[in-house]
Structures are given as structure tokens and as C-alpha cells.
Write a protein that holds these residues in place. Structure first.
Motif, short mmCIF file in Angstrom:
data_model
loop_
_atom_site.label_atom_id
_atom_site.label_comp_id
_atom_site.label_asym_id
_atom_site.label_seq_id
_atom_site.Cartn_x
_atom_site.Cartn_y
_atom_site.Cartn_z
N THR A 139 0.82 -1.21 0.00
CA THR A 139 0.00 0.00 0.00
C THR A 139 0.86 1.26 0.00
OG1 THR A 139 -1.55 -1.25 1.38
CG2 THR A 139 -1.98 1.11 1.11
N VAL A 140 1.84 1.31 0.88
CA VAL A 140 2.72 2.47 1.02
C VAL A 140 4.13 1.96 1.27
CG1 VAL A 140 3.30 4.51 2.41
CG2 VAL A 140 0.90 3.99 1.91
N ALA A 141 5.13 2.61 0.68
CA ALA A 141 6.53 2.30 0.95
C ALA A 141 7.12 3.38 1.83
CB ALA A 141 7.31 2.21 -0.36
N VAL A 142 8.06 3.00 2.69
CA VAL A 142 8.68 3.96 3.59
C VAL A 142 10.20 3.87 3.47
CG1 VAL A 142 6.81 4.08 5.26
CG2 VAL A 142 8.54 2.28 5.49
N ALA A 143 10.85 5.00 3.77
CA ALA A 143 12.31 5.08 3.76
C ALA A 143 12.75 6.02 4.88
CB ALA A 143 12.81 5.56 2.40
N GLU B 152 8.71 16.49 -4.38
CA GLU B 152 7.37 17.00 -4.04
C GLU B 152 6.26 16.39 -4.89
OE1 GLU B 152 9.94 18.87 -4.72
OE2 GLU B 152 10.44 19.96 -2.88
N GLN B 153 6.59 16.05 -6.16
CA GLN B 153 5.56 15.59 -7.07
C GLN B 153 5.30 14.09 -6.98
OE1 GLN B 153 3.76 17.81 -8.84
NE2 GLN B 153 4.99 19.31 -7.74
N TRP B 154 6.22 13.34 -6.40
CA TRP B 154 6.07 11.88 -6.46
C TRP B 154 6.28 11.18 -5.12
CZ3 TRP B 154 10.78 10.10 -4.92
CH2 TRP B 154 11.88 10.93 -5.17
N ALA B 155 6.50 11.94 -4.06
CA ALA B 155 6.72 11.32 -2.74
C ALA B 155 6.32 12.30 -1.66
CB ALA B 155 8.17 10.89 -2.58
N VAL B 156 6.34 11.82 -0.43
CA VAL B 156 6.09 12.67 0.74
C VAL B 156 7.40 12.73 1.51
CG1 VAL B 156 4.77 12.98 2.85
CG2 VAL B 156 3.67 11.97 0.83
N ALA C 139 -1.90 9.27 7.19
CA ALA C 139 -2.76 10.05 6.30
C ALA C 139 -2.81 9.44 4.91
CB ALA C 139 -2.23 11.50 6.23
N LEU C 140 -1.68 8.96 4.43
CA LEU C 140 -1.64 8.37 3.09
C LEU C 140 -2.40 7.05 3.04
CD1 LEU C 140 -0.46 9.24 0.41
CD2 LEU C 140 1.63 7.99 0.96
N LEU C 141 -2.36 6.29 4.11
CA LEU C 141 -3.12 5.03 4.15
C LEU C 141 -4.61 5.27 4.01
CD1 LEU C 141 -1.26 3.12 7.02
CD2 LEU C 141 -1.28 2.50 4.61
N HIS C 142 -5.07 6.45 4.43
CA HIS C 142 -6.50 6.77 4.37
C HIS C 142 -6.88 7.60 3.14
CE1 HIS C 142 -6.07 5.69 8.66
NE2 HIS C 142 -7.33 5.33 8.56
N ASP C 143 -5.96 7.79 2.21
CA ASP C 143 -6.23 8.65 1.04
C ASP C 143 -5.85 7.90 -0.23
OD1 ASP C 143 -6.51 10.64 -0.85
OD2 ASP C 143 -5.55 12.19 0.37
N ARG D 210 -4.86 10.10 -3.39
CA ARG D 210 -3.51 10.64 -3.35
C ARG D 210 -2.47 9.55 -3.57
NH1 ARG D 210 -0.32 13.16 1.77
NH2 ARG D 210 1.21 14.42 0.63
N ARG D 211 -2.70 8.36 -3.01
CA ARG D 211 -1.76 7.26 -3.21
C ARG D 211 -1.61 6.95 -4.69
NH1 ARG D 211 -4.69 4.48 0.82
NH2 ARG D 211 -5.26 2.85 -0.68
N ARG D 212 -2.73 6.86 -5.40
CA ARG D 212 -2.68 6.54 -6.82
C ARG D 212 -1.98 7.65 -7.62
NH1 ARG D 212 -5.31 2.15 -8.48
NH2 ARG D 212 -6.83 1.17 -7.08
N ARG D 213 -2.23 8.91 -7.25
CA ARG D 213 -1.60 10.02 -7.96
C ARG D 213 -0.09 9.99 -7.77
NH1 ARG D 213 0.05 14.83 -6.22
NH2 ARG D 213 -1.11 14.68 -4.26
N LEU D 214 0.37 9.82 -6.53
CA LEU D 214 1.80 9.76 -6.27
C LEU D 214 2.44 8.56 -6.96
CD1 LEU D 214 1.90 10.71 -2.47
CD2 LEU D 214 2.63 12.13 -4.40
N GLY D 215 1.76 7.42 -6.92
CA GLY D 215 2.29 6.23 -7.56
C GLY D 215 2.48 6.41 -9.06
N LYS D 216 1.52 7.02 -9.72
CA LYS D 216 1.62 7.25 -11.17
C LYS D 216 2.74 8.22 -11.49
CE LYS D 216 -3.22 6.29 -12.32
NZ LYS D 216 -4.50 6.88 -12.81
N GLN D 217 2.88 9.27 -10.69
CA GLN D 217 3.92 10.26 -10.96
C GLN D 217 5.31 9.69 -10.71
OE1 GLN D 217 2.40 13.32 -8.39
NE2 GLN D 217 1.35 14.40 -10.05
N GLY D 218 5.44 8.86 -9.67
CA GLY D 218 6.72 8.23 -9.41
C GLY D 218 7.09 7.26 -10.52
#
Length: 702
Positions: free
Chosen positions: A253-257, A293-297, A310-314, A317-325
Motif C-alpha cells: 500500500t505504502v513504501a517507507v524510507a 514534491e511531485q512523487w513522494a512525501v 494520512a496516506l493510508l487513508h487517502d 492521493r496514493r494513486r496520484r503519487l504512484g503514477k507520478q513516481g
């Protein structure tokens, strides 16, 4: 080009560290673009297992040729006559890089992977001053330095490098990710947890992020890890290394670093983006990958839990960031592009070397400092590579005594996946399994042994079979007067081969020529079949699936058609007499272990489930009596006696219903034995007339 590296970061050809991944992928693409590239691998790693599956020329070198008697390297370089020699090991570059390159007439390139002094300082290592001296000496010795980011290029220049080229890391984007249906939320982190920054990140995920996220969110850690991190499994899911990282990431669902130090580019972030995953990380994680800014938090560690939640509940936004990345890596960070950049940099450095050599040999003090083995090398130095032996298991016919190293087999094709599963299990259990593997019939599984445990790696329908086996073991543990292995750990998630580890039972298989072992087999089956049905909730249904055979004129094909016709006629009536119970799935002497003073042990539950108990009785009678030496009447009498002891209301075995299941089992064997085991198919063909008369009621089965 000749590239000197070592196998410490590989499982066969699979990279399990960032440095190894960079080296393998970049040089694979250089070779793909037509560059004459050879990878010289110092074989430190017993898990590397020299492989012919590399996508570029590779030479395995013994430890001594690199770390003790490097003059032997001259012979390889004299033969290869490379324009450039690429080295990333700082100490080896200082020890002999300049001399070795000059002897071959090659430009020396130092690939700077880390600001080693800053890294050691961040983890409190007192050797950071020496690290700075060594990296400065390596930069001075080289004709050119390659870095991954402008930040590291600045470090290289500060260390005295004059010809510095930035060649970023890349990724193989692959096909666009396919959106996955909604599943449980999974937060994922990828890394080699032997690397201190990654280890600290995982500790932070356990201590800070896990308690801050809603219940039900899984934090999954992918990559090899030391046993010291096993204690974190109470809040984190430790997967170990996986062969198919892309599949694992696409279902997350979400990746972290959450990195607080390090150097170079973070390959994990590029892998996240290629899989279409939204990423939450620190500024350190995104160094060298442009504006995030355009592809990650991008956030600090203190705010990272809130941003992940917040991202887990949106989802939007997850799909938008994923496509841009994903778009970013497609356009700017493919390995194909950066391999071209690397080749241009190598050419420029080689040309400069031919006209105005720049590298200077290190001084005596630096060379003496470089002679001290790094901390990680001391671990690998004592290890030696061994080629694994594999012994094939022939179910129904015992253990054969031959071995194979055939890399054209299924086992050979899945060698890296099998190694990943073994390493993951070893880390999860803090055990070392032997590299000698027992290969199951049809190469559908591999079994590795430790003194107290058994590891099974499934190479066919792994998720289904691992799940069946773990559930079967847990349910069978409630059987009276039987020893059942305890499940220690298992993993049947997508993205790699499923595996299961359990305790190892004492004992040996019952000898066919010992008269009193026949009743024991009947008693074992009765004890399994007396398990109460209220424990069956986690079991899946068990039923033999008979598939249509292709047309064939052989006797086995004719026999199979006869069995099909008889089953079609008898099934409607016979199915009414099936009774629900626990089914082992392969109940025979090969899966029973006897030891003095102990109850019988039962193993191999990968075919278990909830179904008609007569399936097990058919297996016993067919393999032990009709195809074996045991008296079926003694076998069934012992079964009935034990069933009545445990359950006085139990009915005696019905011969006509047993005949029906004998035909089903015989027909099931035929559908794979015709191709896989012609001798077994011939034996079943010879039994077919007797089976048909038994099904018709003219032959007594009891």
C-alpha cells in the motif's frame, strides 16, 4: 571493462545488497549495449554457488587471488586487456589498484559508493578518521571517480579527486504495475539489514511507526536480516530476501524510507517508484533523485508516522503519487539510460589516461592502513564455497541414493529463489540448514535439514501447499498418541517461493519386512481419523482432482479410460457414503517415523485437509499392500481395532467404499505417472483388472 567485486552481496546471481545490485544491473546493461564487460568476482560467499546464469561474462576468483596474492589478478587482466579497471572496494583500490591497472595498461576507476567516514561517524565507529584517509588515497590513485549523486561528487572532490563523473543508479521499470484489489494495508521497507542505516531504520519502524498506525496495518520488512532483529517480529513482518521483489511491492500500500544517514542513491526508492508505490521518507532517502514534491512525501522522522497514516487513508492521493513516481523512473532513471552515461564516462577517463595519466600510487602509510581487513571481511574470510548436493525422493519407493547438479532442471532454474527461501528461514529461526537438499518427487519441493529442524521449500503451487501443510500440522498435533512436528515458521506470501520450517522428529521409516510394523500403520491412520471435526475450521477441503488425459494408445492410457468409465458409473452412489474427517493426503510408511520408546511420528502434511478418510485408507492399501509386501487384512484390522478403541461408535471399514477410493487414487496416479514415472504407471495398469472387479463387488477388498 573489467569490474572487480565480490560475492558477499549475492545469492548466486541475485544481489542482496545495494552495492551488489548497482554493480550487477549496471554491468548487465553495459553488456547489453555491446560493451565488452567482464565481472571478476572474488568468491567469498558460500551462498554464491558459482552460476552460469549470469547475463554477462563472469569469472569467479578464489579468495586468495584477491585478498592474499593479488598478483594472480594480473594474469586475468593481461588476458582481458581492458581499457578500464573498475573497483569499488576502497581498501583494495589503495592496496594494489594503481599497480594492477598500470600492469594491464588500464585506466583505474574508483566507484565511490559511500562517504565512508561520514557513515562510520554516524554509527559511532571510531575508525572514521582512517576511512577518510583511505578514501582520499583511493581517489588520488584512480584516474577517475564515479559517484551516484552530486553530493557524493562534492565529497570526492573534497578528497582530492579531479576527474569526477556522476552516474546515477537506475531501475528496470518493467511493464506498468497492475492496480491490485483492496486488501489489508501493508507498509513496506526494503533493504539489507546488515547495513547499519537500514538496521536503524527497521528499529525505528518497530519502536515508533508500528505503535502509531491503526490495528491491522502490516509493516513488512524485505531483505536479509541478522538474527538479532528476530525480536522485532512482534510488530514487524520479517520476510527475508525475495526473488521477485516487484510482485511483493505491487501488492503493498505504502513504501517507507526512514533513513537518517547514508550515501549514494537509494535503490529501494527507485524500486518503490517502478512498482507504482507512493513513498514516505526523509530527505536522506531521496538524495540524487530530483525534487520529491511531485512523487513522494518528504518529511522528518518525527512527522513520518502521521504522514504514513494520512496516506493510508487517502487512496486518491496514493494513486496520484504512484503514477507520478512511475513516470519519473520511466523518463529519467532506467538502467538503459545510465548504462550509456557510464560508458561515456569510462571512455572519457580511458582517453585521459592514455594522454595524461592522473593517478598516483598511495604512500606507504595509506597502504599499511589498507592492509587491515575490514570488519565485514573477517566474517567471510573463514568461509569456503561448497557446491550443494541434492538427493531425490521417490514417494512410494523410498529415498534414492543418487545426486544431481543439473542446472537445466526445475531446481536449477529456481536456484536463486530456493536460496532466498533458505536464507529467510535461517534468519527467522537463527538456525543453519545444511546445503545438501533432499529433492521431492517431481522436484516439487526441496527439504533442508538442521539438527533440530526441517525446512521445506515448495517449488510448485507453493502458497497452497505451504498453507495446507501448516494447517494440517497444527490440527494433527491434537491427535492421540502421535508425534507431530511443531510449526516453527512459514511464509506463503506472493513474491517468492513459499517455505515451512518445523521441528525434526526422531526415528526411521517402518521396515517392510518387520511383521509388527504393519499394525502400526493402521493405528496411525485411525488416530488421525479420530480427530474431532470442530478442529477442522482452518483446513481446506481435500478431494482428488481427476483431469482428462490426452488421447493415447498405450496400455496405461487404455487402463485410465477403463477406470474413468467405472468411476462415472459408480460415483453417484459411492459419494453418498463419504464421511468427513481429517485426511493426511499421503498416508503411507514413507511418512511415518518409528523410534524406540516414542509414539509413532507422522510427517509431510502438504496434501492434508478435510475430506473422506477413505482416501488415506486407499493410499495405505495401494502403496503398502497392492504395490507393497504388507498384508492388507492385517492393516485394516488394526485400523478398525484402533478406531473402536478411540471411538466405540466407529463403523468398520466398508470394503466396497474402499474399492471406490482405491480406483480414484489409482486413476489420480495415472494422470501424472504416465509422463513422470512410466514404471509406476505400468504397475497401476497391471492392477487395473483387479481394481475393476473390486469396484464391481466381485473381488473382496476386506
Amino acid at each position: 571493462m573489467a569490474v572487480l567485486f565480490d560475492t558477499a552481496g549475492f545469492l548466486r546471481t541475485l544481489p542482496i545488497t545495494g552495492a551488489a545490485a548497482r554493480t550487477a544491473r549496471l554491468n548487465q546493461w553495459l553488456h547489453h549495449h555491446g560493451a565488452d564487460t567482464t565481472l571478476l568476482l572474488c568468491d567469498l560467499n558460500p551462498d554464491s554457488r558459482p552460476s552460469g546464469a549470469w547475463p554477462l561474462p563472469v569469472r569467479y576468483l578464489p579468495y586468495e587471488s584477491v585478498y592474499e596474492h593479488p598478483q594472480r589478478l594480473r594474469l586475468h587482466l593481461a588476458e582481458l586487456a581492458p581499457d578500464v579497471l573498475v573497483m569499488s572496494n576502497t581498501q583494495l583500490t589503495v592496496r594494489y589498484g594503481r599497480e594492477l591497472a598500470d600492469s594491464a595498461g588500464s585506466a583505474l576507476i574508483y566507484e565511490l559508493h559511500d562517504d565512508e567516514a561520514a557513515l562510520l561517524c554516524s554509527i559511532g565507529d571510531e575508525g572514521h578518521d582512517d576511512a577518510a584517509v583511505l578514501q582520499a588515497a583511493a581517489c588520488a590513485a584512480a584516474d577517475g571517480v564515479i559517484t551516484f549523486t552530486e553530493r557524493d561528487a562534492t565529497t570526492a572532490r573534497a578528497l582530492g579527486a579531479t576527474a569526477v563523473h556522476v552516474v546515477p543508479c537506475g531501475v528496470d521499470p518493467g511493464p506498468p504495475p497492475i492496480p491490485q484489489p483492496g486488501t489489508a494495508a501493508r507498509v513496506v521497507f526494503v533493504g539489507n539489514m546488515y547495513y547499519e542505516p537500514n538496521r536503524r531504520a527497521v528499529q525505528w519502524l518497530h519502536d515508533v511507526l508500528a505503535p502509531a498506525l491503526p490495528n491491522g496495518v502490516v509493516i513488512e520488512i524485505i531483505g536479509r536480516y541478522p538474527s538479532s532483529l528476530r525480536a522485532l517480529a512482534d510488530r514487524l513482518r520479517l520476510r527475508g530476501p525475495v526473488r521477485d521483489l516487484r510482485t511483493v511491492l505491487e501488492t503493498a500500500t505504502v513504501a517507507v524510507a526512514p533513513l537518517d544517514t547514508g550515501a549514494g542513491m537509494k535503490l529501494k526508492v527507485l524500486d518503490y517508484l517502478a512498482a507504482g508505490l507512493p513513498v514516505v521518507g526523509t530527505a536522506e532517502a531521496f538524495v540524487g533523485i530530483g525534487e520529491p514534491e511531485q512523487w513522494a512525501v518528504e518529511t522528518g522522522l518525527a512527522e513520518l508516522p502521521e504522514q504514513v497514516d494520512a496516506l493510508l487513508h487517502d487512496e486518491v492521493r496514493r494513486r496520484r503519487l504512484g503514477k507520478q513516481g512511475r513516470r519519473l523512473v520511466e523518463q529519467r532513471y532506467s538502467w538503459s539510460t545510465h548504462a550509456s552515461n557510464a560508458r561515456a564516462a569510462y571512455r572519457a577517463i580511458a582517453e585521459q589516461y592514455r594522454t595524461h595519466p592522473r593517478g598516483t600510487p598511495p604512500g606507504a602509510a595509506a597502504r599499511e592502513l589498507a592492509a587491515t581487513p575490514p570488519y565485514w571481511l573477517r566474517e567471510w574470510r573463514s568461509r569456503r564455497t561448497t557446491r550443494p548436493t541434492t538427493t531425490h525422493k521417490d514417494p512410494g519407493r523410498g529415498m534414492s541414493d543418487y545426486t544431481t547438479g543439473n542446472d537445466d532442471s526445475i531446481v536449477g532454474e529456481l536456484a536463486e529463489d530456493i536460496d532466498c527461501a533458505r536464507v529467510a528461514a535461517e534468519a527467522a529461526l537463527d538456525l543453519k540448514f545444511t546445503e545438501n537438499a533432499i529433492v521431492g518427487y517431481g522436484q516439487r519441493s526441496m527439504v533442508f535439514l538442521a539438527e533440530t529442524a526441517v525446512l521445506k521449500v515448495y517449488t510448485d503451487r507453493g502458497q497452497e501447499r505451504a498453507s495446507r501443510e501448516s494447517a494440517g500440522l497444527r490440527v494433527a498435533a491434537h491427535a492421540a498418541d502421535l508425534c507431530i512436528p511443531d510449526v516453527l515458521a512459514h511464509d506463503e506470501m506472493p513474491g517468492h517461493l513459499s517455505w515451512l520450517a518445523c521441528t525434526r522428529l526422531a526415528g526411521t521409516q517402518p521396515a517392510p519386512d518387520v511383521e509388527n510394523t504393519t499394525p502400526i500403520l493402521g493405528q496411525v491412520a485411525a488416530r488421525l481419523h479420530t480427530l474431532p471435526t470442530h478442529r477442522f475450521d482452518e483446513l481446506t477441503g481435500h478431494r482428488r482432482r481427476l483431469r482428462e488425459l490426452p488421447d493415447g494408445a498405450t496400455l496405461p492410457h487404455q487402463a485410465a479410460r477403463q477406470l474413468d468409465a467405472a468411476l462415472a458409473e459408480m460415483a453417484p452412489l459411492a459419494e453418498q457414503h463419504c464421511t468427513r474427517g481429517f485426511v493426511h493426503g499421503d498416508c503411507s510408511s514413507r511418512n511415518v517415523l518409528l523410534a524406540d520408546g516414542q509414539s509413532p511420528g507422522v510427517i509431510d502434511f502438504e496434501g492434508s485437509g478435510s475430506g473422506c478418510c477413505y482416501d488415506d485408507l486407499a493410499a495405505l492399501v495401494l502403496h503398502e499392500s497392492l504395490l507393497g509386501p504388507r498384508d492388507r487384512h492385517a492393516l485394516l484390522d488394526a485400523y478398525d481395532t484402533e478406531r473402536r478403541r478411540l471411538d466405540p461408535a466407529a463403523a468398520a471399514v466398508r470394503g466396497e467404499h474402499l474399492a471406490y477410493h482405491l480406483v480414484i487414487r489409482a486413476r489420480w496416479i495415472m494422470q501424472w505417472a504416465i509422463d513422470l514415472d512410466p514404471d509406476l504407471a505400468a504397475e497401476i495398469t497391471e492392477l487395473t483388472p483387479w481394481l475393476l472387479t473390486a469396484l464391481a463387488g466381485t473381488e473382496e477388498v476386506r
